[in-house]
Design a protein around this motif. Structure first.
Motif, PDB file in Angstrom:
ATOM      1  N   THR A   1       0.802  -1.216   0.000  1.00  0.00           N
ATOM      2  CA  THR A   1       0.000   0.000   0.000  1.00  0.00           C
ATOM      3  C   THR A   1       0.835   1.267   0.000  1.00  0.00           C
ATOM      4  O   THR A   1       0.307   2.341  -0.214  1.00  0.00           O
ATOM      5  N   LEU A   2       2.141   1.138   0.250  1.00  0.00           N
ATOM      6  CA  LEU A   2       2.985   2.324   0.264  1.00  0.00           C
ATOM      7  C   LEU A   2       3.341   2.749  -1.154  1.00  0.00           C
ATOM      8  O   LEU A   2       3.583   1.922  -2.029  1.00  0.00           O
ATOM      9  N   SER A   3       3.377   4.038  -1.366  1.00  0.00           N
ATOM     10  CA  SER A   3       3.731   4.530  -2.691  1.00  0.00           C
ATOM     11  C   SER A   3       5.234   4.737  -2.834  1.00  0.00           C
ATOM     12  O   SER A   3       5.701   5.115  -3.889  1.00  0.00           O
ATOM     13  N   TYR A   4       5.978   4.517  -1.765  1.00  0.00           N
ATOM     14  CA  TYR A   4       7.429   4.689  -1.817  1.00  0.00           C
ATOM     15  C   TYR A   4       8.100   3.604  -0.993  1.00  0.00           C
ATOM     16  O   TYR A   4       7.472   2.987  -0.134  1.00  0.00           O
ATOM     17  N   LYS A   5       9.342   3.378  -1.277  1.00  0.00           N
ATOM     18  CA  LYS A   5      10.138   2.414  -0.521  1.00  0.00           C
ATOM     19  C   LYS A   5      11.364   3.137   0.018  1.00  0.00           C
ATOM     20  O   LYS A   5      11.963   3.950  -0.688  1.00  0.00           O
ATOM     21  N   THR A   6      11.741   2.858   1.222  1.00  0.00           N
ATOM     22  CA  THR A   6      12.956   3.421   1.787  1.00  0.00           C
ATOM     23  C   THR A   6      14.133   2.599   1.268  1.00  0.00           C
ATOM     24  O   THR A   6      14.193   1.396   1.478  1.00  0.00           O
TER      25      THR A   6
END
Length: 152
Positions: free
Chosen positions: A3-8
Motif C-alpha cells: 500500500t505504500l507509494s514509496y520504498k525506503t
C-alpha cells in the motif's frame, strides 16, 4: 498487498555509485571549502545517502596553497598537537603550517568535519589534496566542480 507509494532505499557497499570529482581551492575560504568537501565525502548530496555507509565521492582538491583565510587567522589560528612525551605540546599558527605543508591545512579542516569513527577514517582515504594544479588521477576521468556555482 503493497500500500505504500514509496520504498525506503538503504545503500550498501555494493550499490553505491562513487564518482571522481576535482575541486579547485584557489581563493576559496578554508571553512566553506572544507564543509563542502566533507558533505561530498559523506555523500549527503546524493538522494541515496545512508549515514552508516561510505556513499560519498572520491575528491581531488587542487591549489591547496592558494586557500584563503579571513581576518587575522593567518597569525591567530593555532594548530596544537602533542608528541606523547612530557612537555611535548607543539603549536603552529596557520601561516607556519602553510609554509611547512600546505596540504595539511585543508586535510585538517576536512577531517574535523567528518565523524570521529571508523567511517570517518575510511572517508578520509577518499580525499586527495595537492598543493599545485597537477594530479595523478586523470585515468579516473574526474569531473570538475565549481563550488561557487553549486548549492550543497
Amino acid at each position: 498487498m503493497d500500500t505504500l507509494s514509496y520504498k525506503t532505499v538503504s545503500a550498501n557497499r555494493e550499490t553505491v555509485n562513487k564518482e571522481w570529482v576535482v575541486i579547485d581551492a584557489e581563493n576559496q575560504s578554508l571553512g566553506r571549502l572544507a564543509s563542502a568537501v566533507a558533505k561530498m565525502l559523506r555523500g549527503k548530496h546524493k538522494p541515496e545517502y545512508t549515514p552508516h555507509v561510505d556513499c560519498g565521492d572520491n575528491i581531488v582538491v587542487l591549489n591547496a596553497e592558494k586557500v584563503a583565510l579571513t581576518g587575522n587567522k593567518w597569525s591567530q589560528k593555532r594548530y596544537i598537537r602533542y608528541t606523547g612525551y612530557p612537555g611535548g605540546q607543539r603549536e603552529l599558527n596557520a601561516k607556519q603550517m602553510m609554509a611547512k605543508n600546505p596540504k595539511s591545512l585543508v586535510e585538517n579542516a576536512v577531517k574535523g568535519m567528518l565523524p570521529k569513527s571508523r567511517l570517518g577514517r575510511k572517508l578520509m582515504k577518499n580525499l586527495y589534496v595537492y598543493a599545485g594544479t597537477e594530479h595523478k588521477h586523470e585515468a579516473q576521468k574526474p569531473k570538475e566542480i565549481n563550488l561557487n556555482s553549486i548549492k550543497l
